[in-house]
Design a protein around this motif. Structure first.
Motif, PDB file in Angstrom:
ATOM      1  N   ASP A 183      81.226  31.875  32.046  1.00 22.17           N
ATOM      2  CA  ASP A 183      81.240  31.292  30.701  1.00 22.17           C
ATOM      3  C   ASP A 183      82.329  30.229  30.581  1.00 22.17           C
ATOM      4  O   ASP A 183      82.145  29.195  29.931  1.00 22.17           O
ATOM      5  CB  ASP A 183      81.465  32.380  29.647  1.00 22.17           C
ATOM      6  CG  ASP A 183      80.256  33.283  29.464  1.00 22.17           C
ATOM      7  OD1 ASP A 183      79.159  32.898  29.917  1.00 22.17           O
ATOM      8  OD2 ASP A 183      80.407  34.375  28.880  1.00 22.17           O
ATOM      9  N   GLY A 184      83.469  30.490  31.222  1.00 16.62           N
ATOM     10  CA  GLY A 184      84.582  29.549  31.150  1.00 16.62           C
ATOM     11  C   GLY A 184      84.278  28.211  31.796  1.00 16.62           C
ATOM     12  O   GLY A 184      84.884  27.192  31.442  1.00 16.62           O
ATOM     13  N   TYR A 185      83.329  28.206  32.734  1.00 11.80           N
ATOM     14  CA  TYR A 185      82.929  26.961  33.391  1.00 11.80           C
ATOM     15  C   TYR A 185      81.648  26.382  32.789  1.00 11.80           C
ATOM     16  O   TYR A 185      81.066  25.445  33.336  1.00 11.80           O
ATOM     17  CB  TYR A 185      82.741  27.189  34.894  1.00 11.80           C
ATOM     18  CG  TYR A 185      84.048  27.269  35.650  1.00 11.80           C
ATOM     19  CD1 TYR A 185      84.630  26.129  36.206  1.00 11.80           C
ATOM     20  CD2 TYR A 185      84.720  28.478  35.787  1.00 11.80           C
ATOM     21  CE1 TYR A 185      85.835  26.198  36.889  1.00 11.80           C
ATOM     22  CE2 TYR A 185      85.930  28.557  36.470  1.00 11.80           C
ATOM     23  CZ  TYR A 185      86.481  27.415  37.017  1.00 11.80           C
ATOM     24  OH  TYR A 185      87.675  27.492  37.690  1.00 11.80           O
ATOM     25  N   GLY A 186      81.213  26.956  31.672  1.00 13.44           N
ATOM     26  CA  GLY A 186      80.036  26.434  30.986  1.00 13.44           C
ATOM     27  C   GLY A 186      78.726  26.732  31.679  1.00 13.44           C
ATOM     28  O   GLY A 186      77.721  26.067  31.422  1.00 13.44           O
ATOM     29  N   GLY A 190      88.275  22.868  41.094  1.00 13.59           N
ATOM     30  CA  GLY A 190      88.118  23.010  39.651  1.00 13.59           C
ATOM     31  C   GLY A 190      86.687  23.034  39.158  1.00 13.59           C
ATOM     32  O   GLY A 190      86.445  23.048  37.953  1.00 13.59           O
ATOM     33  N   GLN A 191      85.723  23.043  40.068  1.00 19.25           N
ATOM     34  CA  GLN A 191      84.317  23.090  39.687  1.00 19.25           C
ATOM     35  C   GLN A 191      83.673  24.369  40.209  1.00 19.25           C
ATOM     36  O   GLN A 191      84.105  24.924  41.228  1.00 19.25           O
ATOM     37  CB  GLN A 191      83.561  21.879  40.232  1.00 19.25           C
ATOM     38  CG  GLN A 191      84.008  20.557  39.628  1.00 19.25           C
ATOM     39  CD  GLN A 191      83.162  19.395  40.118  1.00 19.25           C
ATOM     40  OE1 GLN A 191      82.717  19.373  41.258  1.00 19.25           O
ATOM     41  NE2 GLN A 191      82.934  18.423  39.252  1.00 19.25           N
ATOM     42  N   LEU A 192      82.644  24.817  39.507  1.00 17.92           N
ATOM     43  CA  LEU A 192      81.937  26.024  39.916  1.00 17.92           C
ATOM     44  C   LEU A 192      80.595  25.654  40.535  1.00 17.92           C
ATOM     45  O   LEU A 192      79.816  24.900  39.950  1.00 17.92           O
ATOM     46  CB  LEU A 192      81.729  26.955  38.726  1.00 17.92           C
ATOM     47  CG  LEU A 192      81.155  28.342  39.049  1.00 17.92           C
ATOM     48  CD1 LEU A 192      81.791  29.406  38.155  1.00 17.92           C
ATOM     49  CD2 LEU A 192      79.631  28.373  38.870  1.00 17.92           C
ATOM     50  N   SER A 220      78.869  25.818  53.223  1.00 12.39           N
ATOM     51  CA  SER A 220      79.446  24.693  53.969  1.00 12.39           C
ATOM     52  C   SER A 220      80.586  24.043  53.193  1.00 12.39           C
ATOM     53  O   SER A 220      81.598  23.638  53.780  1.00 12.39           O
ATOM     54  CB  SER A 220      78.366  23.657  54.296  1.00 12.39           C
ATOM     55  OG  SER A 220      77.863  23.046  53.120  1.00 12.39           O
ATOM     56  N   VAL A 221      80.424  23.939  51.867  1.00 14.86           N
ATOM     57  CA  VAL A 221      81.507  23.392  51.041  1.00 14.86           C
ATOM     58  C   VAL A 221      82.742  24.270  51.157  1.00 14.86           C
ATOM     59  O   VAL A 221      83.866  23.783  51.319  1.00 14.86           O
ATOM     60  CB  VAL A 221      81.061  23.272  49.566  1.00 14.86           C
ATOM     61  CG1 VAL A 221      82.261  22.981  48.668  1.00 14.86           C
ATOM     62  CG2 VAL A 221      80.020  22.172  49.408  1.00 14.86           C
ATOM     63  N   CYS A 222      82.531  25.592  51.105  1.00 17.68           N
ATOM     64  CA  CYS A 222      83.664  26.518  51.157  1.00 17.68           C
ATOM     65  C   CYS A 222      84.275  26.618  52.552  1.00 17.68           C
ATOM     66  O   CYS A 222      85.418  27.065  52.695  1.00 17.68           O
ATOM     67  CB  CYS A 222      83.231  27.899  50.667  1.00 17.68           C
ATOM     68  SG  CYS A 222      82.804  27.949  48.907  1.00 17.68           S
ATOM     69  N   GLU A 223      83.532  26.227  53.571  1.00 20.92           N
ATOM     70  CA  GLU A 223      84.093  26.188  54.920  1.00 20.92           C
ATOM     71  C   GLU A 223      84.960  24.952  55.125  1.00 20.92           C
ATOM     72  O   GLU A 223      85.960  24.997  55.849  1.00 20.92           O
ATOM     73  CB  GLU A 223      82.969  26.225  55.959  1.00 20.92           C
ATOM     74  CG  GLU A 223      82.306  27.592  56.088  1.00 20.92           C
ATOM     75  CD  GLU A 223      81.075  27.557  56.978  1.00 20.92           C
ATOM     76  OE1 GLU A 223      80.600  26.440  57.291  1.00 20.92           O
ATOM     77  OE2 GLU A 223      80.571  28.632  57.352  1.00 20.92           O
TER      78      GLU A 223
END
Length: 202
Positions: A108-111, A127-129, A192-195
């Protein structure tokens, strides 16, 4: 002189009318009770899915990259996704739970609007979900897409989604609620982004 008592005669069919009217009330009451019991049963099942079980959170350090997974023990799609993530042998740590409420406040906090549909994974990076909702089970998976690329592309369009393309080729869909529609490409993208960039813990 004795006065004769006057009584109104019962209208024709009055007894049958009363009987039918009372029967109708009883039937409506029974239907209402059945509806209430059905609602309570659904709410109980919903509560059991999202309130039982302890979160499975591995030990993580402040330098680890983390992805969160919400699932249900009785969901075949969830177990297909879990097996797929395990097959990737990614260095990303996966925090899994059947307690969906653990994540609701964060989303919810990230909309991002989540209706507790599972499976669901998400990660927070820069800072993005990034989130993925749903996943095809083995019978629905065609070349990594839900019922095939063409079908999934049409599904994306029908739900008002934004197709995510690579060199003009459809890969996955970003839905209006902020999630990616679950398929193997969407999951691969988040991993892949998190790697390559640390996805932080909440």
């Amino acid at each position: 002189m004795e006065r004769e008592a006057y009584t109104h005669p019962a209208p024709p069919g009055r007894n049958s009318f009363n009987s039918g009217f009372i029967h109708g009330i009883v039937m409506e009451r029974n239907s209402f009770i059945l509806l209430v019991l059905l609602i309570l049963l659904v709410l109980t099942a919903f509560r059991d899915i999202f309130s039982k079980g302890e979160p499975s959170f591995p030990d993580v350090s402040e330098n680890d990259s983390v992805v969160y997974l919400a699932y249900s023990e009785t969901c075949p799609h969830c177990h297909t996704l879990i097996r797929y993530i395990q097959s990737k042998q990614s260095s990303v740590k996966v925090m899994s739970t059947t307690q969906g409420a653990d994540f609701k406040t964060t989303l919810d906090g990230y909309g991002v609007q989540w209706g507790f549909g599972v499976p669901m994974i998400f990660a927070i990076v820069d800072g993005q979900l990034l989130g993925v909702e749903g996943f095809p089970d083995e019978s629905q998976d065609i070349d990594g897409y839900f019922m095939g690329k063409d079908f999934e592309r049409r599904l994306c369009d029908s739900r008002g989604g934004e197709p995510q393309l690579k060199e003009g080729d459809y890969k996955f869909c970003k839905l209006p609620n902020g999630f990616f529609l679950g398929n193997k490409n969407a999951v691969d993208y988040v991993l892949s982004v998190c790697e390559s960039t640390q996805c932080v813990s909440i």
